[in-house]
Design a protein around this motif. Structure first.
Motif, PDB file in Angstrom:
ATOM      1  N   GLY A   1     -15.320  41.965  63.335  1.00 20.88           N
ATOM      2  CA  GLY A   1     -14.008  41.470  62.915  1.00 20.88           C
ATOM      3  C   GLY A   1     -12.922  42.487  63.226  1.00 20.88           C
ATOM      4  O   GLY A   1     -13.146  43.446  63.956  1.00 20.88           O
ATOM      5  N   LYS A   2     -11.722  42.245  62.682  1.00 19.45           N
ATOM      6  CA  LYS A   2     -10.579  43.146  62.931  1.00 19.45           C
ATOM      7  C   LYS A   2     -10.754  44.417  62.109  1.00 19.45           C
ATOM      8  O   LYS A   2     -10.993  44.340  60.896  1.00 19.45           O
ATOM      9  N   GLN A   3     -10.621  45.546  62.776  1.00 20.29           N
ATOM     10  CA  GLN A   3     -10.873  46.821  62.088  1.00 20.29           C
ATOM     11  C   GLN A   3      -9.798  47.850  62.424  1.00 20.29           C
ATOM     12  O   GLN A   3      -9.015  47.668  63.353  1.00 20.29           O
ATOM     13  N   SER A   4      -9.819  48.960  61.671  1.00 21.99           N
ATOM     14  CA  SER A   4      -8.826  50.024  61.885  1.00 21.99           C
ATOM     15  C   SER A   4      -9.158  50.845  63.134  1.00 21.99           C
ATOM     16  O   SER A   4     -10.283  50.799  63.642  1.00 21.99           O
ATOM     17  N   ARG A   5      -8.163  51.612  63.583  1.00 18.47           N
ATOM     18  CA  ARG A   5      -8.398  52.490  64.732  1.00 18.47           C
ATOM     19  C   ARG A   5      -9.542  53.464  64.422  1.00 18.47           C
ATOM     20  O   ARG A   5     -10.410  53.708  65.244  1.00 18.47           O
ATOM     21  N   GLU A   6      -9.524  54.016  63.183  1.00 20.57           N
ATOM     22  CA  GLU A   6     -10.550  54.989  62.815  1.00 20.57           C
ATOM     23  C   GLU A   6     -11.948  54.362  62.828  1.00 20.57           C
ATOM     24  O   GLU A   6     -12.916  54.993  63.238  1.00 20.57           O
ATOM     25  N   PHE A   7     -12.044  53.100  62.380  1.00 21.06           N
ATOM     26  CA  PHE A   7     -13.345  52.411  62.416  1.00 21.06           C
ATOM     27  C   PHE A   7     -13.876  52.347  63.837  1.00 21.06           C
ATOM     28  O   PHE A   7     -15.043  52.662  64.103  1.00 21.06           O
TER      29      PHE A   7
ATOM     30  N   GLN B   1     -12.870  60.890  77.798  1.00 22.39           N
ATOM     31  CA  GLN B   1     -11.824  60.020  78.357  1.00 22.39           C
ATOM     32  C   GLN B   1     -12.122  58.555  78.031  1.00 22.39           C
ATOM     33  O   GLN B   1     -11.238  57.827  77.572  1.00 22.39           O
ATOM     34  N   ASP B   2     -13.367  58.134  78.238  1.00 28.77           N
ATOM     35  CA  ASP B   2     -13.729  56.744  77.940  1.00 28.77           C
ATOM     36  C   ASP B   2     -13.691  56.479  76.433  1.00 28.77           C
ATOM     37  O   ASP B   2     -13.349  55.371  76.004  1.00 28.77           O
ATOM     38  N   GLU B   3     -14.023  57.487  75.636  1.00 24.95           N
ATOM     39  CA  GLU B   3     -13.951  57.313  74.174  1.00 24.95           C
ATOM     40  C   GLU B   3     -12.542  56.881  73.771  1.00 24.95           C
ATOM     41  O   GLU B   3     -12.354  55.959  72.977  1.00 24.95           O
ATOM     42  N   LYS B   4     -11.550  57.530  74.374  1.00 27.16           N
ATOM     43  CA  LYS B   4     -10.159  57.202  74.035  1.00 27.16           C
ATOM     44  C   LYS B   4      -9.770  55.817  74.577  1.00 27.16           C
ATOM     45  O   LYS B   4      -9.173  55.010  73.858  1.00 27.16           O
ATOM     46  N   ILE B   5     -10.130  55.559  75.826  1.00 28.48           N
ATOM     47  CA  ILE B   5      -9.788  54.259  76.431  1.00 28.48           C
ATOM     48  C   ILE B   5     -10.410  53.117  75.614  1.00 28.48           C
ATOM     49  O   ILE B   5      -9.756  52.118  75.298  1.00 28.48           O
ATOM     50  N   ILE B   6     -11.676  53.277  75.241  1.00 27.70           N
ATOM     51  CA  ILE B   6     -12.386  52.218  74.511  1.00 27.70           C
ATOM     52  C   ILE B   6     -11.795  52.036  73.107  1.00 27.70           C
ATOM     53  O   ILE B   6     -11.586  50.910  72.655  1.00 27.70           O
ATOM     54  N   THR B   7     -11.519  53.162  72.433  1.00 22.81           N
ATOM     55  CA  THR B   7     -10.937  53.066  71.087  1.00 22.81           C
ATOM     56  C   THR B   7      -9.594  52.339  71.147  1.00 22.81           C
ATOM     57  O   THR B   7      -9.327  51.437  70.337  1.00 22.81           O
ATOM     58  N   ASP B   8      -8.741  52.714  72.117  1.00 18.47           N
ATOM     59  CA  ASP B   8      -7.430  52.052  72.256  1.00 18.47           C
ATOM     60  C   ASP B   8      -7.602  50.564  72.545  1.00 18.47           C
ATOM     61  O   ASP B   8      -6.914  49.724  71.952  1.00 18.47           O
ATOM     62  N   TYR B   9      -8.524  50.246  73.450  1.00 18.54           N
ATOM     63  CA  TYR B   9      -8.766  48.850  73.818  1.00 18.54           C
ATOM     64  C   TYR B   9      -9.241  48.050  72.594  1.00 18.54           C
ATOM     65  O   TYR B   9      -8.722  46.969  72.306  1.00 18.54           O
ATOM     66  N   LEU B  10     -10.221  48.603  71.867  1.00 20.95           N
ATOM     67  CA  LEU B  10     -10.774  47.863  70.718  1.00 20.95           C
ATOM     68  C   LEU B  10      -9.717  47.675  69.637  1.00 20.95           C
ATOM     69  O   LEU B  10      -9.619  46.607  69.023  1.00 20.95           O
ATOM     70  N   PHE B  11      -8.903  48.718  69.426  1.00 21.59           N
ATOM     71  CA  PHE B  11      -7.873  48.612  68.394  1.00 21.59           C
ATOM     72  C   PHE B  11      -6.782  47.626  68.811  1.00 21.59           C
ATOM     73  O   PHE B  11      -6.263  46.872  67.987  1.00 21.59           O
ATOM     74  N   LYS B  12      -6.466  47.603  70.106  1.00 27.72           N
ATOM     75  CA  LYS B  12      -5.423  46.685  70.591  1.00 27.72           C
ATOM     76  C   LYS B  12      -5.826  45.223  70.376  1.00 27.72           C
ATOM     77  O   LYS B  12      -5.043  44.413  69.891  1.00 27.72           O
ATOM     78  N   TYR B  13      -7.063  44.895  70.731  1.00 26.36           N
ATOM     79  CA  TYR B  13      -7.480  43.489  70.675  1.00 26.36           C
ATOM     80  C   TYR B  13      -8.256  43.119  69.405  1.00 26.36           C
ATOM     81  O   TYR B  13      -8.293  41.962  69.021  1.00 26.36           O
ATOM     82  N   TYR B  14      -8.907  44.108  68.789  1.00 25.14           N
ATOM     83  CA  TYR B  14      -9.741  43.801  67.616  1.00 25.14           C
ATOM     84  C   TYR B  14      -9.365  44.702  66.452  1.00 25.14           C
ATOM     85  O   TYR B  14     -10.208  45.087  65.651  1.00 25.14           O
ATOM     86  N   GLY B  15      -8.072  45.054  66.394  1.00 22.62           N
ATOM     87  CA  GLY B  15      -7.588  45.953  65.355  1.00 22.62           C
ATOM     88  C   GLY B  15      -6.905  45.187  64.231  1.00 22.62           C
ATOM     89  O   GLY B  15      -6.525  44.028  64.386  1.00 22.62           O
ATOM     90  N   ASN B  16      -6.752  45.870  63.094  1.00 16.94           N
ATOM     91  CA  ASN B  16      -6.093  45.249  61.940  1.00 16.94           C
ATOM     92  C   ASN B  16      -4.746  45.917  61.655  1.00 16.94           C
ATOM     93  O   ASN B  16      -4.240  45.840  60.540  1.00 16.94           O
ATOM     94  N   ASN B  17      -4.202  46.615  62.656  1.00 11.47           N
ATOM     95  CA  ASN B  17      -2.910  47.312  62.558  1.00 11.47           C
ATOM     96  C   ASN B  17      -2.934  48.531  61.657  1.00 11.47           C
ATOM     97  O   ASN B  17      -1.892  49.123  61.418  1.00 11.47           O
ATOM     98  N   LYS B  18      -4.090  48.896  61.129  1.00 12.58           N
ATOM     99  CA  LYS B  18      -4.164  50.080  60.271  1.00 12.58           C
ATOM    100  C   LYS B  18      -4.817  51.222  61.039  1.00 12.58           C
ATOM    101  O   LYS B  18      -5.840  51.025  61.691  1.00 12.58           O
ATOM    102  N   GLU B  19      -4.208  52.406  60.927  1.00  9.98           N
ATOM    103  CA  GLU B  19      -4.766  53.562  61.637  1.00  9.98           C
ATOM    104  C   GLU B  19      -6.073  54.028  60.976  1.00  9.98           C
ATOM    105  O   GLU B  19      -7.019  54.378  61.651  1.00  9.98           O
TER     106      GLU B  19
END
Ligand code: HEC
Length: 102
Positions: free
Chosen positions: A58-64, A83-101
């Motif tokens: 489901g939708k999760q925080s950036r930290e999750f 580098q991929d850790e950052k790209i993947i985290t940004d991607y997941l938060f952008k599309y599957y994020g809950n707007n909370k850091e």
């Protein structure tokens, strides 16, 4: 002797028996958001489990998401670069994020 032959025949018949019924295995796909960073998901996240593991959270925080990626690397030994850790985290938060850091 007859008993042994009978047992062997019974065993052989179960081993050689054909299964005639059609077996339909459901095919479940887990489509993910497509952008240029999806390649990083393809590179790193689909050779141990399906995308269902990601989407089912489901939708999760950036930290999750960051902690999930780090867990895949540190606990399950997925060779994910920083580098991929950052790209993947940004991607997941952008599309599957809950707007909370946090
Ligand atoms: C080296 C194998 C491997 C790779 C590569 C991998 N995972 Fe996993 N992942 C696992 C295992 C093992 C589990 C736990 C399965 C279980 O508990 O049933 C898991 C579970 C998960 C879960 C479920 C929640 C959890 O923490 O258990 C998520 C979300 C997840 N992975 C995301 C990812 C993402 C995102 C990537 C790409 C960065 C990735 N995985 C790459 C092995 C991997």
């Amino acid at each position: 002797m007859k008993k042994i032959i009978l047992i062997l025949l019974l065993l052989a018949s179960t081993l050689l028996g054909d299964y005639e019924k059609d077996v339909k295995i459901p095919s479940v796909t887990f489509p993910m958001a497509q952008d240029e960073n999806f390649k990083a998901i393809q590179r790193n996240c689909q050779w141990c489990h399906s995308h269902g593991y990601i989407l089912n959270q489901g939708k999760q925080s950036r930290e999750f998401w960051r902690a999930s990626v780090v867990k895949m690397r540190d606990v399950y030994k997925a060779p994910i670069t920083q580098q991929d850790e950052k790209i993947i985290t940004d991607y997941l938060f952008k599309y599957y994020g809950n707007n909370k850091e946090e």
